[in-house]
Design a protein around this motif. Structure first.
Motif, PDB file in Angstrom:
ATOM      1  N   ALA A  25       0.826  -1.209   0.000  1.00 49.40           N
ATOM      2  CA  ALA A  25       0.000   0.000   0.000  1.00 49.40           C
ATOM      3  C   ALA A  25       0.860   1.258   0.000  1.00 49.40           C
ATOM      4  O   ALA A  25       0.447   2.312  -0.508  1.00 49.40           O
ATOM      5  N   GLU A  26       2.086   1.148   0.546  1.00 48.47           N
ATOM      6  CA  GLU A  26       3.022   2.276   0.555  1.00 48.47           C
ATOM      7  C   GLU A  26       3.713   2.435  -0.798  1.00 48.47           C
ATOM      8  O   GLU A  26       4.515   3.342  -0.975  1.00 48.47           O
ATOM      9  N   GLY A  27       3.436   1.516  -1.732  1.00 46.44           N
ATOM     10  CA  GLY A  27       4.003   1.628  -3.071  1.00 46.44           C
ATOM     11  C   GLY A  27       5.277   0.829  -3.303  1.00 46.44           C
ATOM     12  O   GLY A  27       5.956   1.009  -4.316  1.00 46.44           O
ATOM     13  N   ARG A  28       5.608  -0.065  -2.384  1.00 44.01           N
ATOM     14  CA  ARG A  28       6.818  -0.895  -2.546  1.00 44.01           C
ATOM     15  C   ARG A  28       6.569  -1.981  -3.583  1.00 44.01           C
ATOM     16  O   ARG A  28       5.461  -2.508  -3.696  1.00 44.01           O
ATOM     17  N   THR A  29       7.627  -2.360  -4.301  1.00 43.45           N
ATOM     18  CA  THR A  29       7.517  -3.451  -5.278  1.00 43.45           C
ATOM     19  C   THR A  29       7.582  -4.783  -4.544  1.00 43.45           C
ATOM     20  O   THR A  29       8.003  -4.853  -3.383  1.00 43.45           O
ATOM     21  N   ARG A  30       7.187  -5.840  -5.230  1.00 45.31           N
ATOM     22  CA  ARG A  30       7.235  -7.179  -4.627  1.00 45.31           C
ATOM     23  C   ARG A  30       8.679  -7.524  -4.224  1.00 45.31           C
ATOM     24  O   ARG A  30       8.912  -8.103  -3.167  1.00 45.31           O
ATOM     25  N   LYS A  31       9.615  -7.159  -5.063  1.00 46.10           N
ATOM     26  CA  LYS A  31      11.025  -7.441  -4.776  1.00 46.10           C
ATOM     27  C   LYS A  31      11.484  -6.685  -3.529  1.00 46.10           C
ATOM     28  O   LYS A  31      12.171  -7.241  -2.673  1.00 46.10           O
ATOM     29  N   GLN A  32      11.126  -5.415  -3.411  1.00 44.88           N
ATOM     30  CA  GLN A  32      11.499  -4.622  -2.238  1.00 44.88           C
ATOM     31  C   GLN A  32      10.882  -5.212  -0.971  1.00 44.88           C
ATOM     32  O   GLN A  32      11.548  -5.287   0.068  1.00 44.88           O
ATOM     33  N   ILE A  33       9.622  -5.631  -1.076  1.00 39.15           N
ATOM     34  CA  ILE A  33       8.941  -6.224   0.078  1.00 39.15           C
ATOM     35  C   ILE A  33       9.671  -7.484   0.532  1.00 39.15           C
ATOM     36  O   ILE A  33       9.930  -7.676   1.722  1.00 39.15           O
ATOM     37  N   ALA A  34      10.035  -8.319  -0.423  1.00 38.10           N
ATOM     38  CA  ALA A  34      10.753  -9.562  -0.098  1.00 38.10           C
ATOM     39  C   ALA A  34      12.068  -9.255   0.610  1.00 38.10           C
ATOM     40  O   ALA A  34      12.393  -9.873   1.639  1.00 38.10           O
ATOM     41  N   GLU A  35      12.825  -8.308   0.087  1.00 35.93           N
ATOM     42  CA  GLU A  35      14.119  -7.958   0.692  1.00 35.93           C
ATOM     43  C   GLU A  35      13.945  -7.371   2.085  1.00 35.93           C
ATOM     44  O   GLU A  35      14.684  -7.688   3.001  1.00 35.93           O
ATOM     45  N   MET A  36      12.948  -6.504   2.250  1.00 37.12           N
ATOM     46  CA  MET A  36      12.722  -5.852   3.543  1.00 37.12           C
ATOM     47  C   MET A  36      12.279  -6.831   4.626  1.00 37.12           C
ATOM     48  O   MET A  36      12.654  -6.687   5.788  1.00 37.12           O
ATOM     49  N   LEU A  37      11.491  -7.829   4.240  1.00 43.25           N
ATOM     50  CA  LEU A  37      10.950  -8.768   5.223  1.00 43.25           C
ATOM     51  C   LEU A  37      11.748 -10.063   5.341  1.00 43.25           C
ATOM     52  O   LEU A  37      11.437 -10.918   6.172  1.00 43.25           O
ATOM     53  N   GLY A  38      12.750 -10.226   4.486  1.00 43.20           N
ATOM     54  CA  GLY A  38      13.595 -11.422   4.570  1.00 43.20           C
ATOM     55  C   GLY A  38      12.895 -12.693   4.126  1.00 43.20           C
ATOM     56  O   GLY A  38      13.100 -13.757   4.706  1.00 43.20           O
ATOM     57  N   VAL A  39      12.046 -12.569   3.109  1.00 44.28           N
ATOM     58  CA  VAL A  39      11.372 -13.736   2.536  1.00 44.28           C
ATOM     59  C   VAL A  39      11.667 -13.754   1.038  1.00 44.28           C
ATOM     60  O   VAL A  39      12.181 -12.784   0.492  1.00 44.28           O
ATOM     61  N   SER A  40      11.317 -14.850   0.394  1.00 49.95           N
ATOM     62  CA  SER A  40      11.562 -14.924  -1.043  1.00 49.95           C
ATOM     63  C   SER A  40      10.502 -14.120  -1.792  1.00 49.95           C
ATOM     64  O   SER A  40       9.383 -13.924  -1.297  1.00 49.95           O
ATOM     65  N   GLU A  41      10.872 -13.673  -2.962  1.00 52.55           N
ATOM     66  CA  GLU A  41       9.937 -12.928  -3.812  1.00 52.55           C
ATOM     67  C   GLU A  41       8.746 -13.818  -4.174  1.00 52.55           C
ATOM     68  O   GLU A  41       7.610 -13.362  -4.236  1.00 52.55           O
ATOM     69  N   ARG A  42       9.026 -15.091  -4.368  1.00 58.59           N
ATOM     70  CA  ARG A  42       7.967 -16.056  -4.677  1.00 58.59           C
ATOM     71  C   ARG A  42       6.936 -16.112  -3.545  1.00 58.59           C
ATOM     72  O   ARG A  42       5.724 -16.195  -3.785  1.00 58.59           O
ATOM     73  N   SER A  43       7.405 -16.036  -2.284  1.00 59.54           N
ATOM     74  CA  SER A  43       6.495 -16.053  -1.142  1.00 59.54           C
ATOM     75  C   SER A  43       5.586 -14.826  -1.133  1.00 59.54           C
ATOM     76  O   SER A  43       4.410 -14.912  -0.788  1.00 59.54           O
ATOM     77  N   VAL A  44       6.141 -13.692  -1.507  1.00 61.01           N
ATOM     78  CA  VAL A  44       5.347 -12.458  -1.563  1.00 61.01           C
ATOM     79  C   VAL A  44       4.241 -12.620  -2.603  1.00 61.01           C
ATOM     80  O   VAL A  44       3.077 -12.316  -2.342  1.00 61.01           O
ATOM     81  N   TYR A  45       4.594 -13.122  -3.773  1.00 62.59           N
ATOM     82  CA  TYR A  45       3.593 -13.335  -4.824  1.00 62.59           C
ATOM     83  C   TYR A  45       2.526 -14.330  -4.364  1.00 62.59           C
ATOM     84  O   TYR A  45       1.339 -14.160  -4.644  1.00 62.59           O
ATOM     85  N   ARG A  46       2.947 -15.362  -3.637  1.00 63.41           N
ATOM     86  CA  ARG A  46       2.015 -16.369  -3.155  1.00 63.41           C
ATOM     87  C   ARG A  46       1.001 -15.762  -2.191  1.00 63.41           C
ATOM     88  O   ARG A  46      -0.199 -16.056  -2.258  1.00 63.41           O
ATOM     89  N   VAL A  47       1.476 -14.890  -1.290  1.00 66.04           N
ATOM     90  CA  VAL A  47       0.567 -14.249  -0.337  1.00 66.04           C
ATOM     91  C   VAL A  47      -0.442 -13.375  -1.065  1.00 66.04           C
ATOM     92  O   VAL A  47      -1.644 -13.396  -0.770  1.00 66.04           O
ATOM     93  N   PHE A  48       0.012 -12.609  -2.051  1.00 65.39           N
ATOM     94  CA  PHE A  48      -0.901 -11.719  -2.775  1.00 65.39           C
ATOM     95  C   PHE A  48      -1.861 -12.482  -3.684  1.00 65.39           C
ATOM     96  O   PHE A  48      -2.990 -12.050  -3.878  1.00 65.39           O
ATOM     97  N   SER A  49      -1.436 -13.594  -4.221  1.00 64.37           N
ATOM     98  CA  SER A  49      -2.332 -14.351  -5.094  1.00 64.37           C
ATOM     99  C   SER A  49      -3.399 -15.085  -4.284  1.00 64.37           C
ATOM    100  O   SER A  49      -4.477 -15.372  -4.791  1.00 64.37           O
ATOM    101  N   ALA A  50      -3.123 -15.379  -3.020  1.00 66.07           N
ATOM    102  CA  ALA A  50      -4.092 -16.062  -2.163  1.00 66.07           C
ATOM    103  C   ALA A  50      -5.146 -15.084  -1.621  1.00 66.07           C
ATOM    104  O   ALA A  50      -6.206 -15.500  -1.187  1.00 66.07           O
ATOM    105  N   ALA A  51      -4.838 -13.799  -1.653  1.00 64.66           N
ATOM    106  CA  ALA A  51      -5.753 -12.795  -1.074  1.00 64.66           C
ATOM    107  C   ALA A  51      -6.922 -12.507  -1.967  1.00 64.66           C
ATOM    108  O   ALA A  51      -7.043 -12.796  -3.081  1.00 64.66           O
TER     109      ALA A  51
END
Length: 184
Positions: free
Chosen positions: A158-184
């Protein structure tokens, strides 16, 4: 020239790496390549690649133990072939095994096959144990870390971060970020 190669699977195995270093130095290795990386994906073993590149005709690549070098017989034989192509040999200290002799090459192949067999049996038993524990309701697996951070992911998005930035900031894989958003 004797060139040493030492490896441990994880960063917290410093004592094991130090022990290998001592053994290699005691064996007369003039240069030692060290790394702390799993052997499962042998394509990411940069120091091994550097050691193989460094080896010249008449040199010997020395390891403390065979399992520090390769996990499969095929990979082991590829490494030996690479060394032989360069005119070099492999010496495994704990087995006193030297591939500069025909007996050494035979023993390496046999012992490499046995080591691979032992690893496969151990993994099979591990899978069986996990399946049994799951059937009894005792095995839950590890807690999914990405799902626990789903709220933070949504906030950062919501703050405008990219999926890649979110993954790096939270210490998870980019694939995990996509998985969370696709499940929502």
């Amino acid at each position: 020239m004797k060139i040493g190669y030492a490896r441990t699977s994880t960063l917290d195995q410093t004592a094991g790496l130090e022990a290998q270093r001592r053994e290699l130095q005691a064996a007369g290795c003039e240069k030692v390549f060290e790394e702390q990386v799993s052997s499962v994906d042998h394509t990411k073993r940069e120091k091994l690649a550097q050691a193989l590149d460094y080896v010249r005709d008449g040199d010997t690549l020395t390891v403390a133990k065979l399992d520090r070098l390769a996990r499969s017989t095929a990979h082991l034989l590829d490494l030996v072939e690479t060394l032989e192509t360069k005119g070099a040999a492999l010496h495994v200290l704990d087995l006193n095994l030297d591939t500069s002799t025909s007996t050494g090459r035979l023993m390496l192949t046999v012992l490499g096959g046995i080591a691979q067999f032992e690893r496969e049996i151990m993994l099979e038993r591990q899978r069986e144990g996990i399946a049994k524990a799951k059937a009894e309701g005792k095995y839950k697996g590890r807690k999914p870390t990405a799902q626990a951070k789903a709220d933070d992911m949504r906030r950062l998005s919501a703050e405008g971060r990219t999926r890649k930035q979110i993954a790096e900031m939270l210490g998870v894989s980019e694939r995990s970020v996509y998985r969370v958003f696709s499940a929502a």
